[in-house]
Scaffold this motif. Structure first.
Motif, PDB file in Angstrom:
ATOM      1  N   GLU A  77      -3.474  12.180  -2.872  1.00 49.49           N
ATOM      2  CA  GLU A  77      -2.341  11.485  -2.279  1.00 49.49           C
ATOM      3  C   GLU A  77      -2.058  12.099  -0.916  1.00 49.49           C
ATOM      4  OE1 GLU A  77       1.698  12.871  -3.832  1.00 49.49           O
ATOM      5  OE2 GLU A  77       0.433  12.992  -5.590  1.00 49.49           O
ATOM      6  N   ASN A  98       6.855   6.657  12.259  1.00 53.35           N
ATOM      7  CA  ASN A  98       7.682   6.126  13.340  1.00 53.35           C
ATOM      8  C   ASN A  98       7.467   6.941  14.601  1.00 53.35           C
ATOM      9  OD1 ASN A  98       9.433   5.034  10.913  1.00 53.35           O
ATOM     10  ND2 ASN A  98       9.949   3.931  12.751  1.00 53.35           N
ATOM     11  N   SER A 144       7.424   5.932   3.505  1.00 52.68           N
ATOM     12  CA  SER A 144       8.652   6.230   4.239  1.00 52.68           C
ATOM     13  C   SER A 144       9.794   5.374   3.693  1.00 52.68           C
ATOM     14  CB  SER A 144       8.446   5.992   5.734  1.00 52.68           C
ATOM     15  OG  SER A 144       8.619   4.650   6.045  1.00 52.68           O
ATOM     16  N   THR A 165       3.511   2.258   1.523  1.00 47.10           N
ATOM     17  CA  THR A 165       3.927   2.791   2.819  1.00 47.10           C
ATOM     18  C   THR A 165       5.440   2.768   2.984  1.00 47.10           C
ATOM     19  OG1 THR A 165       3.498   0.613   3.705  1.00 47.10           O
ATOM     20  CG2 THR A 165       1.840   2.275   4.103  1.00 47.10           C
ATOM     21  N   TYR A 185       0.981  12.216   2.447  1.00 55.38           N
ATOM     22  CA  TYR A 185       2.293  11.829   2.945  1.00 55.38           C
ATOM     23  C   TYR A 185       2.597  12.560   4.242  1.00 55.38           C
ATOM     24  CZ  TYR A 185       3.767  16.192   0.694  1.00 55.38           C
ATOM     25  OH  TYR A 185       3.894  17.502   0.321  1.00 55.38           O
ATOM     26  N   VAL A 186       3.590  12.063   4.933  1.00 57.41           N
ATOM     27  CA  VAL A 186       4.050  12.696   6.162  1.00 57.41           C
ATOM     28  C   VAL A 186       5.265  13.533   5.826  1.00 57.41           C
ATOM     29  CG1 VAL A 186       4.892  12.339   8.483  1.00 57.41           C
ATOM     30  CG2 VAL A 186       3.270  10.765   7.517  1.00 57.41           C
ATOM     31  N   ALA A 187       5.272  14.781   6.254  1.00 56.89           N
ATOM     32  CA  ALA A 187       6.407  15.650   5.992  1.00 56.89           C
ATOM     33  C   ALA A 187       7.207  15.832   7.265  1.00 56.89           C
ATOM     34  CB  ALA A 187       5.924  16.997   5.474  1.00 56.89           C
ATOM     35  N   GLY A 188       8.432  16.281   7.075  1.00 62.71           N
ATOM     36  CA  GLY A 188       9.281  16.578   8.229  1.00 62.71           C
ATOM     37  C   GLY A 188      10.187  15.423   8.575  1.00 62.71           C
ATOM     38  N   TYR A 189      11.095  15.690   9.492  1.00 63.36           N
ATOM     39  CA  TYR A 189      11.972  14.613   9.932  1.00 63.36           C
ATOM     40  C   TYR A 189      12.162  14.722  11.437  1.00 63.36           C
ATOM     41  CZ  TYR A 189      15.521  18.284   9.639  1.00 63.36           C
ATOM     42  OH  TYR A 189      16.233  19.448   9.797  1.00 63.36           O
ATOM     43  N   PRO A 228      -2.380   4.747   3.044  1.00 65.63           N
ATOM     44  CA  PRO A 228      -2.173   4.798   4.496  1.00 65.63           C
ATOM     45  C   PRO A 228      -0.773   5.352   4.764  1.00 65.63           C
ATOM     46  CG  PRO A 228      -2.078   2.545   3.731  1.00 65.63           C
ATOM     47  CD  PRO A 228      -2.357   3.393   2.531  1.00 65.63           C
ATOM     48  N   LEU A 229      -0.551   5.793   5.977  1.00 67.29           N
ATOM     49  CA  LEU A 229       0.762   6.339   6.320  1.00 67.29           C
ATOM     50  C   LEU A 229       1.462   5.422   7.297  1.00 67.29           C
ATOM     51  CD1 LEU A 229      -0.289  10.021   6.959  1.00 67.29           C
ATOM     52  CD2 LEU A 229       0.671   9.066   4.891  1.00 67.29           C
ATOM     53  N   LEU A 230       2.761   5.440   7.214  1.00 70.63           N
ATOM     54  CA  LEU A 230       3.568   4.684   8.165  1.00 70.63           C
ATOM     55  C   LEU A 230       4.394   5.703   8.935  1.00 70.63           C
ATOM     56  CD1 LEU A 230       4.381   1.843   9.045  1.00 70.63           C
ATOM     57  CD2 LEU A 230       6.167   1.907   7.354  1.00 70.63           C
ATOM     58  N   ARG A 285       5.150   9.634  -4.638  1.00 72.77           N
ATOM     59  CA  ARG A 285       5.948   9.250  -3.478  1.00 72.77           C
ATOM     60  C   ARG A 285       5.731   7.773  -3.197  1.00 72.77           C
ATOM     61  NH1 ARG A 285       4.827  14.352  -2.367  1.00 72.77           N
ATOM     62  NH2 ARG A 285       6.428  15.619  -1.399  1.00 72.77           N
ATOM     63  N   GLU A 311      -4.308  21.551  -1.075  1.00 71.10           N
ATOM     64  CA  GLU A 311      -3.413  20.914  -0.111  1.00 71.10           C
ATOM     65  C   GLU A 311      -3.933  21.174   1.292  1.00 71.10           C
ATOM     66  OE1 GLU A 311       0.642  22.225  -0.297  1.00 71.10           O
ATOM     67  OE2 GLU A 311       1.321  20.331   0.567  1.00 71.10           O
ATOM     68  N   PRO A 315       0.790  -1.235   0.000  1.00 71.74           N
ATOM     69  CA  PRO A 315       0.000   0.000   0.000  1.00 71.74           C
ATOM     70  C   PRO A 315       0.819   1.281   0.000  1.00 71.74           C
ATOM     71  CG  PRO A 315       0.042  -0.927   2.183  1.00 71.74           C
ATOM     72  CD  PRO A 315       0.891  -1.810   1.340  1.00 71.74           C
ATOM     73  N   TYR A 356       0.738   2.546  11.714  1.00 76.46           N
ATOM     74  CA  TYR A 356      -0.040   2.886  10.529  1.00 76.46           C
ATOM     75  C   TYR A 356      -1.127   3.905  10.849  1.00 76.46           C
ATOM     76  CZ  TYR A 356       1.967  -0.827   7.742  1.00 76.46           C
ATOM     77  OH  TYR A 356       2.831  -1.609   7.027  1.00 76.46           O
ATOM     78  N   HIS A 374      10.338  15.130   1.720  1.00 77.02           N
ATOM     79  CA  HIS A 374       9.893  15.282   3.108  1.00 77.02           C
ATOM     80  C   HIS A 374       9.294  16.650   3.367  1.00 77.02           C
ATOM     81  CE1 HIS A 374      12.806  11.959   3.301  1.00 77.02           C
ATOM     82  NE2 HIS A 374      11.956  11.479   4.156  1.00 77.02           N
ATOM     83  N   HIS A 375       9.147  17.432   2.301  1.00 75.47           N
ATOM     84  CA  HIS A 375       8.530  18.736   2.395  1.00 75.47           C
ATOM     85  C   HIS A 375       9.109  19.570   3.537  1.00 75.47           C
ATOM     86  CE1 HIS A 375       5.585  21.859   1.848  1.00 75.47           C
ATOM     87  NE2 HIS A 375       5.196  21.238   0.770  1.00 75.47           N
ATOM     88  N   THR A 376      10.427  19.655   3.559  1.00 69.52           N
ATOM     89  CA  THR A 376      11.072  20.540   4.512  1.00 69.52           C
ATOM     90  C   THR A 376      11.914  21.504   3.692  1.00 69.52           C
ATOM     91  OG1 THR A 376      12.947  19.052   4.648  1.00 69.52           O
ATOM     92  CG2 THR A 376      11.255  18.819   6.324  1.00 69.52           C
ATOM     93  N   HIS A 427       0.304  15.889   5.039  1.00 70.20           N
ATOM     94  CA  HIS A 427      -0.131  16.628   3.859  1.00 70.20           C
ATOM     95  C   HIS A 427      -1.113  15.768   3.079  1.00 70.20           C
ATOM     96  CE1 HIS A 427       2.993  19.931   3.475  1.00 70.20           C
ATOM     97  NE2 HIS A 427       3.288  19.314   4.588  1.00 70.20           N
ATOM     98  N   TYR A 481      17.392  12.173   7.556  1.00 71.75           N
ATOM     99  CA  TYR A 481      15.999  11.748   7.617  1.00 71.75           C
ATOM    100  C   TYR A 481      15.852  10.356   8.217  1.00 71.75           C
ATOM    101  CZ  TYR A 481      15.763  15.711   4.548  1.00 71.75           C
ATOM    102  OH  TYR A 481      15.885  16.972   4.040  1.00 71.75           O
TER     103      TYR A 481
END
Lengths: 615, 642
Positions: free
Chosen positions: B420, B581, A218, A141, B422-426, B577-579, A215, B506, A139, B530, A200-202, B434, A312
């Motif tokens: 779509e 951490n 991760s 991910t 996604y997760v932004a940033g670190y 779906p997002l993953l 994308r 967005e 999916p 998830y 990562h949109h930074t 987003h 990252y």
């Protein structure tokens, strides 16, 4: 601790420490250096082993067949690259689409703070092309990245060809559980930085990029491929990334395991490993390999395109194909099989790579030194600073010699004044700040008034500010109301020593190599400097052990280690370019070494300089 | 009199049964004969094959006449003029079963097969009447519906992500993993308890981890999921929605799903459902939808509809062969030989809209039957294979539809709506979700309803919620937000957003990652956590409405304005779906951690505390034993001690 509870014994211990302070410090220093040199000795190191279960016992078969076709694609790519005079975007898009990938492009632009003379670029515009192999029944991910830079000239054509060949082969396999992103980045690290920031949109460095359209979730791991010849003799892995970050050791283990399995010579720091660890030459070989890693890590710059992934928390490494004059050659099919094997094992991962070490040094590919082994070397150096601080503290508490007019002395000593300590601190930090800000701010002014290029202007301004800082003690004292007192310099030194200890401790935790090299030069300075030592000799020693000179020696030492010794003239030019590169690394990728030196280490060293010229 | 009537009824029933038996056995024998003759003499076989096919065609027309009634029972009524009083005690004839397979060749060279099995049963569980006799409708589901007072139930299991950009819109959208949404009847008092029980029961029926659905991943959407069947009210207190994005779908879920079919996997289209092929694909989704539907246009009585759908996309590249062609055998490693005998209709549709002159692909065997339908805002043309007719199977007695591509694959599609996320940033402290929604319609804007359900351990900062399209702030006209409660319920965010034409909208919201308790981590915490797909429901302007092609044979008065009645159609789009951490302690070193902590606390802290808080004085050495005894004696004597 019972030792300290007993006042008598405490007193005895403290008197021992103050009496034998100097010998203990010398002993600790040499012990630290010896410990560090011992790290490369093979019986003291650990063998590498695969910690991650998913990559260890699972068997994969490598069947990549079409190395010749990949080379043909590489040649086609080279032809198109030459025709377009840059990245052949349209051709790449078409080729990737024909291989069944979802293809996207990303454009970016960046104006450098000052021209980069090494790579001859100032205003950079480019396009990254990437294709995503969508894993069946996954999916979106998780993803893996295989990247190859589109370098100018004839470099890396084979890498792009192999990347496309692998994409074609991977597409027809069913077992992928993670999306695989095939990335061809232009302008090496700048393109990679643009792609990663966009993914990562930074935006940490003020680059202009267009947002990504596709994308893969991760990213779990990334490999960057560099290959410039049709056959190779050995494979080199590069681990050092931005700010001295390293990927998980399992990635290096994986590479080593597959090289062993497939029978490809593998190197780290471009050096093969030797089996004669008990001979002097074998030991020095290991030391040199480790020192190369230490020097590279201390520089804080990314040594390959993988280096930017680490920020990252993506485990990444660069693999370089090397073609030397050896007899035994490996063809591209084998290289492809090696990469296929690595990707299949990474694909098997059920978790992020986290089982093995993140902090390590490698004297060879099959041995490593973990953080628990190398930290004592730094600890032995750092303890000198604490001993000196203790000594100074004790001298405060019980003044050593009470003379006849001791009462007057104590009264005078008890009020060194906050101002006398604070003023040098503030002034030296302001000098540091000007060292950080002035070079880039005043490059136009400098170019107008002097016949130099922008880059030279920046570097020479930096050196000028640095040297100007040496005149500080005299200026500081003009600001102070009275003469510096005996007690005054002690307080200042106590503060400076503790400051240095904290600074080095924190640095060593993040980037051991940088912390250790700084400690190696700054700790002796901090330990011996007082206003009462011979001025001229000490001043020379102090300058020689200052951060700038450390950098100069490091440049020569690094060239020596790489077996490419340079003359002093070339070394000086190299030194200037290293300074400009260090600044560029900071402004382009966010490397922290330059601000650390300018804003913290240099002011700290200035404090000791101040103490030497205390009146 | 009553006794006489009963006797008559019984007699009629006996006649009916015996005649039925005779007919069936007769058919069987003729079939047997056919087989023998085929083996013996192919020439005769051709003749004999023609004969039954003529017979079938005639039968088919008979059925066609009876189609308005849409029930096999009706056909029987015509054949046997039996009084109604006889039929009423046998209500098993009130259900029908239809099966169909739609095959859509996709632009990318992949192929999309969508199975649909529909059972309609004229019964009403809502009135509380006890139903104990089941014919085509699976008893296991019927019992669940009646026990838990379910009005509507939708469950889907999906492996993979539908690639809208390459494949267009699916017939039955579903998010990766498992999705379950249920409307309960308004007679249910404790909805949460019923929901909990229902998920556990369904978990058993479908061999899935639906029992992991609890209050922390269940939401009550206020607007996104409306009943699809007939319903009295839409009070969202009776709705429950949950997704399990981690759920892996495999054979053990397929087998119980197949068992719900009247013919199982023994006959009909279900023969094709072999797991070794279905799971060798790019996308696999199976679903069960139960809802009440109207039985007749007046909607006087209700029936229960069970739709079982299975969607699968086969990948051209991984099929191993270089040839660009698809056949039933290549897809499913089976061919069709018969329809399900219990099915009222059994058809295969092949989407040939993009291929009117066979310039893209060719289909064999050719079929004269064509059908048109407006699907997802687009008028599509289909070739139809009717499996209830023997002629479909031809002389070889098996149907293997073959699609051979002629042209190379096309570009990516531009679906009118896709999304779509996604997760932004670190770093492990904060992040930003987003969500991008694309409206590719050239000139029409349309509203979409976004549903986001985020687990509590991502703490959303709602004040950072921004919605921008074309660089400008786009204020949602409706926002429904339920904040999360730690370890109790997730965030629920529903928004009605107007998407301007030809734009990207967005939606960003920042979050902080929570620290979990050590028992709350999953067994593989380093894999990540998830976050289920967002759901985007929209009424998309139809492309049929844009169509100004007036070359078609249409009355002139109807073609001036390019607007049609069905000017918009409903689409549901699921994002990835997002993953994510979360900050994870190093679980592999509890021993080291315990040792270190104990040492630090015991030695370091204790002694330092001692050193800092006590004042130390030099104490006289202890008196000796003799002295102490002497002192005691002196004390007893009343003399001051030594």
């Amino acid at each position: 601790m019972g030792l300290l509870s007993d006042p008598n014994r405490r007193r005895a211990l403290i008197s021992l420490l103050t009496r034998l302070n100097a010998p203990i410090c010398v002993l600790c220093y040499f012990a630290g250096v010896c410990w560090f040199m011992g790290l490369a000795f093979e019986p003291f190191t650990l063998r590498t082993y695969m910690s991650e279960n998913a990559m260890g016992s699972t068997m994969v078969e490598e069947r990549f067949p079409s190395g010749e076709r990949a080379l043909a694609t590489g040649r086609e790519f080279a032809a198109h690259k030459k025709k377009v005079g840059g990245m052949p975007v349209d051709w790449l898009v078409k080729t990737m689409q024909a291989r069944g990938l979802e293809v996207f492009t990303q454009s970016f632009s960046r104006t450098l703070p000052f021209p980069d003379e090494n790579k001859e670029r100032y205003i950079v515009k480019g396009t990254n092309v990437y294709g995503i192999l969508r894993a069946p029944r996954a999916p979106r991910t998780e993803a893996l990245v295989l990247s190859a830079p589109c370098s100018p000239g004839d470099n890396n054509n084979q890498a792009v060809g192999l990347l496309l060949g692998l994409a074609h082969y991977f597409r027809s396999q069913i077992f992928w559980a993670k999306d695989i992103i095939f990335l061809v980045n232009e302008h090496d690290l700048i393109g990679m930085q643009a792609w990663l920031e966009s993914y990562h949109h930074t935006n940490t460095t003020g680059m202009d990029w267009s947002p990504l359209q596709g994308r893969g979730g991760s990213i779990q791991a990334a490999l960057s491929l560099e290959l410039s010849s049709d056959v190779i003799t050995s494979f080199d892995i590069v681990l050092e990334g931005l700010n001295g970050q390293l990927p998980n050791l399992d990635l290096a283990n994986l590479f080593y395991a597959f090289c062993q399995k497939i029978g490809v010579l593998c190197t780290i720091q471009g050096r093969l490993q030797r089996n004669d660890w008990d001979s002097v030459s074998g030991y020095s070989h290991a030391v040199q390999t480790m020192m190369l890693m230490v020097m590279k890590q201390a520089s804080g710059r990314p040594w390959g395109d993988h280096g930017l992934f680490l920020r990252y928390h993506i485990e990444a490494a660069t693999v370089k194909g090397i073609n030397s004059f050896r007899q035994y050659k490996t063809d591209v099919t084998t290289v492809g099989r090696l990469l296929e094997g690595m990707f299949r094992k990474l694909n098997n991962l059920l978790e992020r790579l986290h089982q093995s070490y993140f902090f390590y040094l490698m004297p060879s590919l099959s041995h490593f030194v973990s953080i628990g082994y190398y930290m004592p070397a730094f600890g032995l150096l750092a303890v000198i600073l604490l001993l000196r601080a203790l000594d100074l503290w004790v001298q405060f508490a019980n003044p050593p010699a009470v003379t006849a007019d001791g009462v007057a002395d104590i009264e005078q000593q008890s009020s060194p004044g906050v101002l006398s300590v604070l003023t040098p601190l503030v002034i030296s930090h302001l000098t540091g700040a000007s060292l950080y800000f002035l070079p880039t701010r005043f490059q136009e002014t400098a170019v107008e008034h002097f016949p130099v290029s922008e880059t030279e202007a920046v570097v020479l301004t930096a050196i000028a500010v640095y040297t100007a800082g040496l005149a500080l003690p005299h200026n500081t004292h003009r600001l102070l109301s009275g003469e510096g007192t005996e007690q005054g310099w002690r307080v200042l030194k106590l503060v400076a020593v503790l400051y240095l200890a904290v600074l080095l401790g924190c640095t060593a935790l993040i980037n051991f190599s940088l912390g250790f090299i700084l400690a190696l030069t700054l700790v002796p300075v901090a330990a011996f400097v007082t206003p009462h030592v011979p001025k001229t000799l000490s001043a020379i020693i102090l300058v020689v052990l200052s951060p700038a000179c450390t950098l100069l020696f490091s440049v020569f030492f690094f060239q020596e280690l790489q077996e490419m010794p340079v003359s002093f003239q070339d070394g000086w030019l190299l030194y200037l370019s290293v300074i400009s590169q260090g600044m560029l690394d900071h402004y382009l990728y966010g490397s922290l070494v330059y601000p650390l030196i300018a804003l913290m280490v240099y002011p700290c060293w200035l404090l000791f300089w101040n103490i030497l010229f205390w009146k | 009199m009553a006794a006489y009537r009963c006797l008559r009824c019984a007699w009629l029933l006996l006649v009916f049964i015996s005649s039925w038996y005779v007919v069936v056995s007769g058919e069987e024998t003729t079939q047997g004969d056919d087989r023998v003759s085929v083996a013996d003499n192919p020439q005769i076989a051709a003749d004999t094959a023609e004969q039954p096919s003529e017979e079938r065609r005639w039968e088919a027309t008979q059925v066609d006449k009876a189609v308005p009634d849409d029930a096999a029972a009706a056909a029987h009524k015509q054949d046997f003029p039996v009084p109604d009083s006889v039929l009423t005690p046998t209500p098993q004839f009130k259900d029908t079963f239809k099966e169909e397979l739609v095959i859509r060749p996709l632009h990318s060279g992949d192929i999309y097969a969508s199975f649909q099995f529909r059972t309609v049963w004229e019964t009403d569980f809502t009135r509380g009447s006890k139903v104990s006799h089941y014919r085509l409708f699976p008893k296991s589901l019927g019992q669940v519906i009646s026990k838990f007072s379910v009005q509507e139930l939708h469950i889907s299991f999906t492996q993979g992500y539908w690639r809208t950009m390459q494949w267009g819109q699916p017939y039955h959208p579903s998010p990766p993993g498992a999705e379950l949404w249920v409307w309960f009847q308004d007679t249910v008092t404790d909805v949460d308890a019923t929901w909990k029980e229902l998920t556990n029961v369904l978990s058993g029926i479908f061999c899935a981890s639906l029992n992991f659905i609890d209050s922390t991943n269940t939401v009550r959407p206020s607007a996104s999921f409306k009943p699809l069947g007939i319903a009295n009210g839409t009070d969202h207190r009776f709705l429950r929605y949950a997704t399990l994005p981690r759920e892996i779908v495999c054979t053990e879920n397929l087998t119980p799903w197949k068992k719900l079919l009247p013919c199982g996997s023994k006959a009909g289209l279900a023969v094709l459902l072999k797991s070794e092929k279905l799971f060798h694909s790019s996308f696999h989704s199976q679903a069960v939808h139960i809802r009440p539907v109207c039985q007749d246009p007046q909607c006087k009585t209700m029936s229960l509809e069970l739709r079982q759908t299975l969607n699968v996309v086969f990948d051209l590249h991984t099929s191993g062969q270089g040839k660009r062609e698809w056949s039933l055998f290549k897809m499913f490693s089976r061919t069709l030989t018969e329809a399900c005998p219990l099915a009222a209709s059994s058809k295969i549709y092949i989407d040939i809209t993009d291929n009117p002159q066979e310039e893209q692909f060719e289909v064999s065997p050719a079929t004269p039957l064509l059908s048109q339908a407006v699907v997802l805002g687009d008028r599509r043309t289909f070739s139809v294979y009717d499996l209830t007719q023997q002629v479909t199977f031809g002389t070889v007695r098996s149907l293997n539809v073959l699609i051979r591509w002629k042209s190379t694959e096309g570009d990516m599609l531009r679906p009118l709506l896709h999304a779509e996320r996604y997760v932004a940033g670190y770093g492990l402290q904060t992040g930003e979700i987003h969500t991008l929604m694309y409206n590719n319609h050239p000139f029409r804007s349309f509203p979409v309803l976004l549903l986001d359900s985020v687990p509590w351990y991502l703490r959303l900062y709602v004040h950072t919620l921004t919605v921008t399209s074309k660089g400008k702030d786009n204020k949602p006209s409706y926002i429904h937000y339920e904040p999360s409660k730690d370890r109790v319920r997730p965030h629920l965010l529903e928004m009605l957003v107007q998407l301007p034409p030809h734009s990207v909208t967005e939606i960003t919201v920042q979050f902080e990652r929570a620290l979990l308790k050590w028992t709350e981590y999953t067994p593989d915490p380093n894999h990540g956590f998830y976050v289920g797909s967002s759901v985007i429901s929209a009424l998309v302007p139809s492309t049929v409405a844009i169509n100004t092609n007036i070359t078609e044979e249409q009355p002139l008065f109807s073609t001036f304005f390019p607007c049609k009645e069905e000017s918009s159609y409903f689409v549901r789009v699921y994002t990835e779906p997002l993953l994510v951490n979360l900050p994870t302690p190093d679980f592999s070193m509890p021993y080291n951690v315990i040792c270190l902590t104990c040492t630090v606390v015991a030695v370091g802290y204790g002694s330092l505390y001692n050193l800092l808080t006590r004042s130390f004085q030099i104490e006289e050495p202890n008196p000796g034993l003799a002295k102490r005894i002497a002192n005691i004696i002196r004390k007893m004597r009343g003399v001051p001690p030594l």
